[in-house]
Design an enzyme around this catalytic site. Sequence first.
Site, PDB file in Angstrom:
ATOM      1  N   ASP A  33      33.023  -5.880 -27.367  1.00  0.00           N
ATOM      2  CA  ASP A  33      32.459  -7.041 -27.548  1.00  0.00           C
ATOM      3  C   ASP A  33      31.859  -8.281 -26.229  1.00  0.00           C
ATOM      4  O   ASP A  33      33.167  -8.238 -25.776  1.00  0.00           O
ATOM      5  CB  ASP A  33      32.716  -7.731 -28.909  1.00  0.00           C
ATOM      6  CG  ASP A  33      32.461  -9.314 -28.681  1.00  0.00           C
ATOM      7  OD1 ASP A  33      31.856  -9.604 -28.530  1.00  0.00           O
ATOM      8  OD2 ASP A  33      33.541  -9.982 -29.856  1.00  0.00           O
ATOM      9  N   THR A  59      20.779 -13.877 -23.473  1.00  0.00           N
ATOM     10  CA  THR A  59      19.183 -13.700 -22.785  1.00  0.00           C
ATOM     11  C   THR A  59      18.349 -14.728 -23.600  1.00  0.00           C
ATOM     12  O   THR A  59      16.993 -15.039 -23.387  1.00  0.00           O
ATOM     13  CB  THR A  59      18.055 -12.781 -23.272  1.00  0.00           C
ATOM     14  OG1 THR A  59      18.327 -12.260 -24.353  1.00  0.00           O
ATOM     15  CG2 THR A  59      19.015 -10.964 -22.686  1.00  0.00           C
ATOM     16  N   ASP A  99      15.736 -13.369 -12.487  1.00  0.00           N
ATOM     17  CA  ASP A  99      14.602 -14.176 -11.359  1.00  0.00           C
ATOM     18  C   ASP A  99      15.107 -15.994 -11.927  1.00  0.00           C
ATOM     19  O   ASP A  99      14.902 -16.545 -10.910  1.00  0.00           O
ATOM     20  CB  ASP A  99      13.311 -14.436 -11.136  1.00  0.00           C
ATOM     21  CG  ASP A  99      12.585 -14.552 -13.000  1.00  0.00           C
ATOM     22  OD1 ASP A  99      12.599 -13.888 -14.116  1.00  0.00           O
ATOM     23  OD2 ASP A  99      12.018 -15.199 -12.781  1.00  0.00           O
ATOM     24  N   TYR A 122      21.363 -20.923 -18.651  1.00  0.00           N
ATOM     25  CA  TYR A 122      21.736 -19.114 -18.504  1.00  0.00           C
ATOM     26  C   TYR A 122      20.982 -18.577 -16.920  1.00  0.00           C
ATOM     27  O   TYR A 122      21.823 -17.666 -16.110  1.00  0.00           O
ATOM     28  CB  TYR A 122      19.827 -18.868 -19.084  1.00  0.00           C
ATOM     29  CG  TYR A 122      19.188 -17.564 -18.798  1.00  0.00           C
ATOM     30  CD1 TYR A 122      19.863 -16.205 -19.480  1.00  0.00           C
ATOM     31  CD2 TYR A 122      18.457 -16.626 -17.800  1.00  0.00           C
ATOM     32  CE1 TYR A 122      19.968 -14.401 -18.925  1.00  0.00           C
ATOM     33  CE2 TYR A 122      17.985 -15.673 -18.058  1.00  0.00           C
ATOM     34  CZ  TYR A 122      18.677 -14.485 -18.529  1.00  0.00           C
ATOM     35  OH  TYR A 122      18.063 -13.266 -18.273  1.00  0.00           O
TER      36      TYR A 122
END
Length: 286
Positions: A33, A59, A99, A122
């Site tokens: 996890d 993501t 990126d 993120y």
Amino acid sequence: MQGLLVFGRTGQVARELAALAPEATFLGRDGADLTDPAACAGALREARPRAVINAAAYTAVDRAETDPDTARLVNADAPTAMAQACAELGIPVLHISTDYVFDGSGDQARAEDAPTAPLGVYGATKLAGEQGVAAAGGRWAVMRTSWVFSAHGANFVKTMLRLGADRDRLTVVADQIGGPTPAADIAAACLRMIRLMRDRPDTTGGIYHFAGAPDASWADFAREIMAQASLGAQVADIPSSDYPTPAARPLNSRLDCGRIARDFGIARPDWRAGLARVLDQLKDKT
């Protein structure tokens, strides 16, 4: 690849790694996890592999803006714990990044040592993960990549195929430029890197860029998808301002991939050829 432990099992890159290296051990959420970094490190120590690839990440770029704590656990704290455990065991670790650690300004390809300035949560958490892996004290490498696509999961190619089959006209952002990258090519590059790092301890580590060529806009990418899939939908260019999102996207995602070519002999893949392979895979699924 015997003795390889991969964090991630259902993501795009992890699934391609499984296809190329089925003998490796893959840990999904049930085995590790990522919101529990100590458990990830514990699973790694118990497995005692010869090398580790972290192909797992948070993501959901937009959702991260309202869920920063989870994004940080998964993208920063867990990779740091993995790298620390790898350093203790004396084994190499390869961590996949993005990126999005850059602000997307300018129009030149970014080298690995270019200043970082993430635009959102993120990117900030992925950058923190890079820094944690580097600071762990072991043998490490970070691969920054961009615009990942495959026949698996949710991605731009599958979205465009769905919309292109239902519509005559699509509006797609044209002022964001980057390198679409097939997940299969990322997986192959990762395996080459980690093998060399495992077998040749003097192999240079550090941060590397890997992205498909040639650089293109999302609209260019969409047009190629329509052409290769023989779909008639016309693609109209729009600016990012016409498609607002909770998290800002970098306009310039061009990555200078010269270092990975010099150190590992890995060239930028032609994403158009990768797209053709993905479309064939999707046809086989239907």
